[in-house]
Write an enzyme that holds these catalytic residues in place. Sequence first.
Site, PDB file in Angstrom:
ATOM      1  N   HIS A   1      -1.341  -1.221  -4.200  1.00  0.00           N
ATOM      2  CA  HIS A   1      -2.618  -0.856  -3.600  1.00  0.00           C
ATOM      3  C   HIS A   1      -2.659   0.649  -3.324  1.00  0.00           C
ATOM      4  O   HIS A   1      -1.728   1.209  -2.736  1.00  0.00           O
ATOM      5  CB  HIS A   1      -2.794  -1.628  -2.287  1.00  0.00           C
ATOM      6  CG  HIS A   1      -4.121  -1.445  -1.632  1.00  0.00           C
ATOM      7  ND1 HIS A   1      -5.237  -2.162  -2.000  1.00  0.00           N
ATOM      8  CD2 HIS A   1      -4.514  -0.624  -0.621  1.00  0.00           C
ATOM      9  CE1 HIS A   1      -6.260  -1.806  -1.248  1.00  0.00           C
ATOM     10  NE2 HIS A   1      -5.847  -0.866  -0.403  1.00  0.00           N
TER      11      HIS A   1
ATOM     12  N   MET B   1     -11.456  -5.036   5.843  1.00  0.00           N
ATOM     13  CA  MET B   1     -10.639  -4.091   6.603  1.00  0.00           C
ATOM     14  C   MET B   1     -10.339  -4.684   7.984  1.00  0.00           C
ATOM     15  O   MET B   1     -11.256  -5.004   8.739  1.00  0.00           O
ATOM     16  CB  MET B   1     -11.361  -2.760   6.751  1.00  0.00           C
ATOM     17  CG  MET B   1     -11.540  -1.996   5.445  1.00  0.00           C
ATOM     18  SD  MET B   1      -9.969  -1.657   4.599  1.00  0.00           S
ATOM     19  CE  MET B   1      -9.110  -0.671   5.825  1.00  0.00           C
TER      20      MET B   1
ATOM     21  N   MET C   1      -8.747   8.493  -0.227  1.00  0.00           N
ATOM     22  CA  MET C   1      -9.592   9.014   0.852  1.00  0.00           C
ATOM     23  C   MET C   1      -9.941  10.475   0.581  1.00  0.00           C
ATOM     24  O   MET C   1      -9.116  11.226   0.053  1.00  0.00           O
ATOM     25  CB  MET C   1      -8.863   8.900   2.196  1.00  0.00           C
ATOM     26  CG  MET C   1      -8.312   7.523   2.493  1.00  0.00           C
ATOM     27  SD  MET C   1      -7.449   7.483   4.084  1.00  0.00           S
ATOM     28  CE  MET C   1      -6.577   5.911   3.942  1.00  0.00           C
TER      29      MET C   1
ATOM     30  N   HIS D   1      -8.662   1.353  -3.816  1.00  0.00           N
ATOM     31  CA  HIS D   1      -9.638   1.211  -2.736  1.00  0.00           C
ATOM     32  C   HIS D   1     -10.248   2.577  -2.493  1.00  0.00           C
ATOM     33  O   HIS D   1      -9.601   3.478  -1.947  1.00  0.00           O
ATOM     34  CB  HIS D   1      -8.917   0.675  -1.491  1.00  0.00           C
ATOM     35  CG  HIS D   1      -9.769   0.597  -0.276  1.00  0.00           C
ATOM     36  ND1 HIS D   1      -9.235   0.488   0.994  1.00  0.00           N
ATOM     37  CD2 HIS D   1     -11.113   0.614  -0.097  1.00  0.00           C
ATOM     38  CE1 HIS D   1     -10.210   0.435   1.882  1.00  0.00           C
ATOM     39  NE2 HIS D   1     -11.360   0.527   1.235  1.00  0.00           N
TER      40      HIS D   1
ATOM     41  N   ASP E   1      -6.699  -5.852   4.481  1.00  0.00           N
ATOM     42  CA  ASP E   1      -5.918  -4.621   4.566  1.00  0.00           C
ATOM     43  C   ASP E   1      -5.979  -4.047   5.973  1.00  0.00           C
ATOM     44  O   ASP E   1      -7.061  -3.803   6.502  1.00  0.00           O
ATOM     45  CB  ASP E   1      -6.488  -3.605   3.556  1.00  0.00           C
ATOM     46  CG  ASP E   1      -5.737  -2.291   3.553  1.00  0.00           C
ATOM     47  OD1 ASP E   1      -4.706  -2.177   4.241  1.00  0.00           O
ATOM     48  OD2 ASP E   1      -6.184  -1.362   2.844  1.00  0.00           O
TER      49      ASP E   1
ATOM     50  N   SER F   1       0.846  -1.192   0.000  1.00  0.00           N
ATOM     51  CA  SER F   1       0.000   0.000   0.000  1.00  0.00           C
ATOM     52  C   SER F   1       0.880   1.240   0.000  1.00  0.00           C
ATOM     53  O   SER F   1       1.598   1.502   0.970  1.00  0.00           O
ATOM     54  CB  SER F   1      -0.910   0.014   1.226  1.00  0.00           C
ATOM     55  OG  SER F   1      -1.558   1.268   1.329  1.00  0.00           O
TER      56      SER F   1
ATOM     57  N   MET G   1     -12.275   5.001  -0.620  1.00  0.00           N
ATOM     58  CA  MET G   1     -12.889   5.357   0.667  1.00  0.00           C
ATOM     59  C   MET G   1     -13.399   6.786   0.535  1.00  0.00           C
ATOM     60  O   MET G   1     -12.913   7.710   1.198  1.00  0.00           O
ATOM     61  CB  MET G   1     -11.874   5.213   1.797  1.00  0.00           C
ATOM     62  CG  MET G   1     -11.522   3.781   2.103  1.00  0.00           C
ATOM     63  SD  MET G   1     -10.108   3.617   3.232  1.00  0.00           S
ATOM     64  CE  MET G   1      -8.763   3.688   2.045  1.00  0.00           C
TER      65      MET G   1
ATOM     66  N   ASP H   1      -4.877   3.600  -1.517  1.00  0.00           N
ATOM     67  CA  ASP H   1      -5.935   3.962  -0.574  1.00  0.00           C
ATOM     68  C   ASP H   1      -6.377   5.398  -0.863  1.00  0.00           C
ATOM     69  O   ASP H   1      -5.684   6.354  -0.489  1.00  0.00           O
ATOM     70  CB  ASP H   1      -5.439   3.836   0.864  1.00  0.00           C
ATOM     71  CG  ASP H   1      -5.261   2.384   1.275  1.00  0.00           C
ATOM     72  OD1 ASP H   1      -6.241   1.633   1.177  1.00  0.00           O
ATOM     73  OD2 ASP H   1      -4.150   2.013   1.686  1.00  0.00           O
TER      74      ASP H   1
END
Length: 223
Positions: A33, A137, A37, A66, A175, A8, A68, A35
Site C-alpha cells: 500500500h 479511513m 500525499m 491511495h 486503513d 503501508s 490523497m 500513501d
Amino acid sequence: MVKLLAPSILSADFWRLGEQVQACIEGGADILHFDVMDGHFVPNITFGPVLLESIRKHSQIPLDVHLMIENAEKYIPEFVKAGANMISVHVENNYHLHRVVELIKSLGCKAGVAINPGTSLKVLEEILHYVDYVLVMSVNPGFGGQRFIDRSLQRIRELKVMIEEINPQVLIEVDGGIKEGNITQVVQAGADILVVGSGIFAAQDVKAQAKKLKDLIVSSVVV
C-alpha cells in the site's frame, strides 16, 4: 472470502526499504500500500510514481495506490505507468468522481474510493455501482502511527450492509491504526483488505510480524 494484508510503506524505514518490502512479502503480505500525499489535501508530503516504479522492478506483488492529493485525475496515468494495480481517490475532493473512477478502470487498474472518518457513508450510494473497493479511513489521513478511531468498526458494518444491497462485489479496505490488538475486530466487522503501517514496520522482525498479522487475519474469518 479471502482477507488480504496490505503493509503501508509509509511507516517503513526508507534506508532499508527494499529489505523491508521483501520481508513483508516473505511474511505473507498480499498487497503493498502506497500513501501518496501532496501537502494540500492532507498536511504531509510523501512520494510519487518514481518510488512505485522502483519497487515494481523488483517485485510482482500487487501495488495499491491511495491518492490523497489535489487534481488526482492529472496524475493517475503516471501511477499506472509506474506499475499500480489498484488506485483509490477521495470522495471529499474529486468533484467528478464517476469520471475519475472510469479513468482508473480504463487504464487497467482496480478503482477505489476513499472516505474520511467525518464523511457520511451516504455519499457512497451511487458510486458503489462502479467501484471495485472502498477504502475506509479509520484515522484522519496525513500521518502514520495514529490511533484507530473506534467508531470505524460500526462504519465498516454499515458499509457492508450498503454494499450487500447495491453491489456485493465491492471490497472493503481499512486503513489507519490497525495493529495486533484490533485486527481481529476489523476483519470481523467486514474488512477485506487490512492496511497496516507501524503495526508491522515498528517491529524488530518485520517478516515475523507480517506473518503474525496474516495468521491473525486468517484465523479471524468466521466460516
